[in-house]
Design a protein around this motif. Structure first.
Motif, mmCIF file in Angstrom:
data_model
loop_
_atom_site.group_PDB
_atom_site.id
_atom_site.type_symbol
_atom_site.label_atom_id
_atom_site.label_comp_id
_atom_site.label_asym_id
_atom_site.label_seq_id
_atom_site.Cartn_x
_atom_site.Cartn_y
_atom_site.Cartn_z
ATOM 1 N N GLY A 87 0.810 -1.224 0.000
ATOM 2 C CA GLY A 87 0.000 0.000 0.000
ATOM 3 C C GLY A 87 0.838 1.267 0.000
ATOM 4 N N PHE A 88 2.122 1.134 -0.112
ATOM 5 C CA PHE A 88 3.045 2.273 -0.201
ATOM 6 C C PHE A 88 4.195 1.878 -1.114
ATOM 7 C CE2 PHE A 88 6.814 4.641 0.827
ATOM 8 C CZ PHE A 88 6.354 5.935 1.001
ATOM 9 N N PRO A 89 4.669 2.729 -2.012
ATOM 10 C CA PRO A 89 4.147 4.054 -2.345
ATOM 11 C C PRO A 89 2.895 3.972 -3.216
ATOM 12 C CG PRO A 89 6.022 3.532 -3.756
ATOM 13 C CD PRO A 89 5.896 2.403 -2.786
ATOM 14 N N ARG A 90 2.039 4.972 -3.099
ATOM 15 C CA ARG A 90 0.774 4.980 -3.810
ATOM 16 C C ARG A 90 0.648 6.167 -4.745
ATOM 17 N NH1 ARG A 90 -2.663 1.780 -0.384
ATOM 18 N NH2 ARG A 90 -4.779 1.592 -1.196
ATOM 19 N N THR A 91 1.654 7.024 -4.780
ATOM 20 C CA THR A 91 1.701 8.135 -5.742
ATOM 21 C C THR A 91 3.152 8.244 -6.219
ATOM 22 O OG1 THR A 91 2.292 9.777 -4.050
ATOM 23 C CG2 THR A 91 -0.075 9.441 -4.450
ATOM 24 N N ILE A 92 3.340 8.938 -7.360
ATOM 25 C CA ILE A 92 4.710 9.157 -7.837
ATOM 26 C C ILE A 92 5.511 9.936 -6.790
ATOM 27 C CG2 ILE A 92 6.097 10.361 -9.573
ATOM 28 C CD1 ILE A 92 4.941 8.054 -10.922
ATOM 29 N N ALA A 93 4.875 10.919 -6.151
ATOM 30 C CA ALA A 93 5.594 11.694 -5.123
ATOM 31 C C ALA A 93 6.067 10.782 -3.988
ATOM 32 C CB ALA A 93 4.710 12.807 -4.568
ATOM 33 N N GLN A 94 5.225 9.811 -3.603
ATOM 34 C CA GLN A 94 5.646 8.860 -2.549
ATOM 35 C C GLN A 94 6.782 7.973 -3.045
ATOM 36 O OE1 GLN A 94 2.292 6.653 -0.908
ATOM 37 N NE2 GLN A 94 1.094 8.518 -0.591
ATOM 38 N N ALA A 95 6.733 7.589 -4.313
ATOM 39 C CA ALA A 95 7.801 6.749 -4.878
ATOM 40 C C ALA A 95 9.130 7.514 -4.853
ATOM 41 C CB ALA A 95 7.452 6.312 -6.301
ATOM 42 N N GLN A 96 9.065 8.798 -5.199
ATOM 43 C CA GLN A 96 10.287 9.622 -5.172
ATOM 44 C C GLN A 96 10.774 9.807 -3.743
ATOM 45 O OE1 GLN A 96 8.540 12.875 -7.332
ATOM 46 N NE2 GLN A 96 9.444 12.219 -9.294
ATOM 47 N N ALA A 97 9.834 10.001 -2.807
ATOM 48 C CA ALA A 97 10.224 10.150 -1.399
ATOM 49 C C ALA A 97 10.887 8.872 -0.903
ATOM 50 C CB ALA A 97 9.003 10.489 -0.548
ATOM 51 N N LEU A 98 10.325 7.718 -1.285
ATOM 52 C CA LEU A 98 10.924 6.444 -0.873
ATOM 53 C C LEU A 98 12.355 6.331 -1.402
ATOM 54 C CD1 LEU A 98 10.729 3.630 0.446
ATOM 55 C CD2 LEU A 98 9.731 2.794 -1.704
ATOM 56 N N ASP A 99 12.556 6.701 -2.660
ATOM 57 C CA ASP A 99 13.916 6.664 -3.211
ATOM 58 C C ASP A 99 14.869 7.549 -2.395
ATOM 59 O OD1 ASP A 99 13.332 4.839 -5.197
ATOM 60 O OD2 ASP A 99 13.080 6.336 -6.789
ATOM 61 N N ARG A 100 14.380 8.713 -1.987
ATOM 62 C CA ARG A 100 15.226 9.617 -1.181
ATOM 63 C C ARG A 100 15.514 9.015 0.194
ATOM 64 N NH1 ARG A 100 11.806 13.659 -3.193
ATOM 65 N NH2 ARG A 100 10.631 13.703 -1.238
ATOM 66 N N ILE A 101 14.465 8.470 0.827
ATOM 67 C CA ILE A 101 14.634 7.883 2.168
ATOM 68 C C ILE A 101 15.651 6.741 2.102
ATOM 69 C CG2 ILE A 101 13.468 6.480 3.944
ATOM 70 C CD1 ILE A 101 10.868 8.117 3.273
ATOM 71 N N LEU A 102 15.526 5.900 1.055
ATOM 72 C CA LEU A 102 16.428 4.749 0.956
ATOM 73 C C LEU A 102 17.835 5.186 0.573
ATOM 74 C CD1 LEU A 102 14.145 2.001 -0.626
ATOM 75 C CD2 LEU A 102 14.823 2.306 1.759
ATOM 76 N N SER A 103 17.985 6.143 -0.341
ATOM 77 C CA SER A 103 19.349 6.483 -0.729
ATOM 78 C C SER A 103 20.083 7.149 0.432
ATOM 79 C CB SER A 103 19.424 7.270 -2.034
ATOM 80 O OG SER A 103 18.737 8.459 -1.897
ATOM 81 N N ALA A 104 19.362 7.850 1.308
ATOM 82 C CA ALA A 104 19.997 8.410 2.516
ATOM 83 C C ALA A 104 20.535 7.313 3.431
ATOM 84 C CB ALA A 104 19.013 9.286 3.276
ATOM 85 N N ARG A 105 19.990 6.089 3.294
ATOM 86 C CA ARG A 105 20.463 4.961 4.098
ATOM 87 C C ARG A 105 21.382 4.054 3.294
ATOM 88 N NH1 ARG A 105 15.867 4.769 7.843
ATOM 89 N NH2 ARG A 105 16.518 2.770 8.660
ATOM 90 N N ALA A 106 21.807 4.538 2.095
ATOM 91 C CA ALA A 106 22.612 3.727 1.169
ATOM 92 C C ALA A 106 21.901 2.424 0.795
ATOM 93 C CB ALA A 106 24.003 3.446 1.743
ATOM 94 N N GLU A 107 20.582 2.516 0.628
ATOM 95 C CA GLU A 107 19.779 1.359 0.235
ATOM 96 C C GLU A 107 18.964 1.735 -1.007
ATOM 97 O OE1 GLU A 107 19.819 -1.558 1.900
ATOM 98 O OE2 GLU A 107 20.385 -1.115 3.963
ATOM 99 N N ALA A 108 18.231 0.767 -1.565
ATOM 100 C CA ALA A 108 17.394 1.035 -2.742
ATOM 101 C C ALA A 108 16.275 0.014 -2.826
ATOM 102 C CB ALA A 108 18.254 0.965 -4.005
#
Ligand code: ADP
Length: 191
Positions: A87-108
């Motif tokens: 149920g997440f991400p459910r919008t393109i903005a959420q998908a971009q936020a997830l990419d940012r959250i993960l790259s800050a943790r050196a993850e993807a």
């Protein structure tokens, strides 16, 4: 690296059901934003009160709300091989936020696992589960139709987003729970 799987699909595709089996088999933490929001509603929190009105219209809650829930789940979970987002991400903005959250943790994001069913089946399955689970957003056909419309306009564009990233995989969601589960297991094993 931790695994970050996204379970994708229209409402009623069986994401919650399949998520439990996948999380167990692959030692993943299952995070369902819908379940987390229903928990807030049940506890009567301020966030829950706001979310309730939107959910019961078939609309989405604001991106920042669910992004915060996801980040705090990442921060507080230990002892797993990864996460299964339902149920997440459910919008393109959420998908971009997830990419940012993960790259800050050196993850993807590892992979998007999509369960596809036709719109007619969304309506019949959700109407069927309304009696069992008692969710207010399942009880009324006009709300279900609005959720389908929300899915097509706001969530479906993520397919192109993840296809371009080479991360989109799809299984046919028509069949028994076990058939669909085995398709998903095969997909994960092939990754
Ligand atoms: P379903 O898969 O049947 O749509 P969910 O339990 O995933 O059910 O979600 C129920 C409702 O919770 C959604 O219709 C939406 O209002 C809200 N919701 C869940 N996840 C999100 C999200 N990532 N962003 C915004 N709203 C969400």
């Amino acid at each position: 690296m931790m695994k970050y799987y996204i379970l994708f699909g229209p409402p009623g595709a069986g994401k919650g059901t399949q998520a439990k089996a996948i999380a167990q088999k692959y030692n993943l933490k299952h995070i369902s934003t819908g379940e987390l929001l229903r928990g807030e509603i049940a506890r009567g929190t301020e966030l829950g009160l706001k979310a309730k009105q939107l959910i019961e219209k078939g609309s989405l809650v604001p991106d920042e709300v669910v992004e915060g829930m996801i980040e705090s789940a990442f921060n507080t979970t230990t002892g797993v091989e990864g996460f299964l987002l339902d149920g997440f991400p459910r919008t393109i903005a959420q998908a971009q936020a997830l990419d940012r959250i993960l790259s800050a943790r050196a993850e993807a994001v590892t992979s998007v696992l999509s369960i596809m069913i036709p719109d007619e089946m969304v309506i019949s399955r959700i109407s069927g589960r309304a009696a069992v689970e008692g969710r207010a957003d399942d009880a009324d056909e006009s709300i279900i139709r609005n959720r389908i419309a929300t899915y097509h306009s706001q969530t479906e564009p993520e397919i192109a987003y993840y296809r371009e990233a080479g991360k989109y995989r799809e299984v046919d969601g028509v069949g028994t729970i076990e058939e669909v589960r085995d398709r998903l297991f095969d997909l994960i094993d092939e990754l």
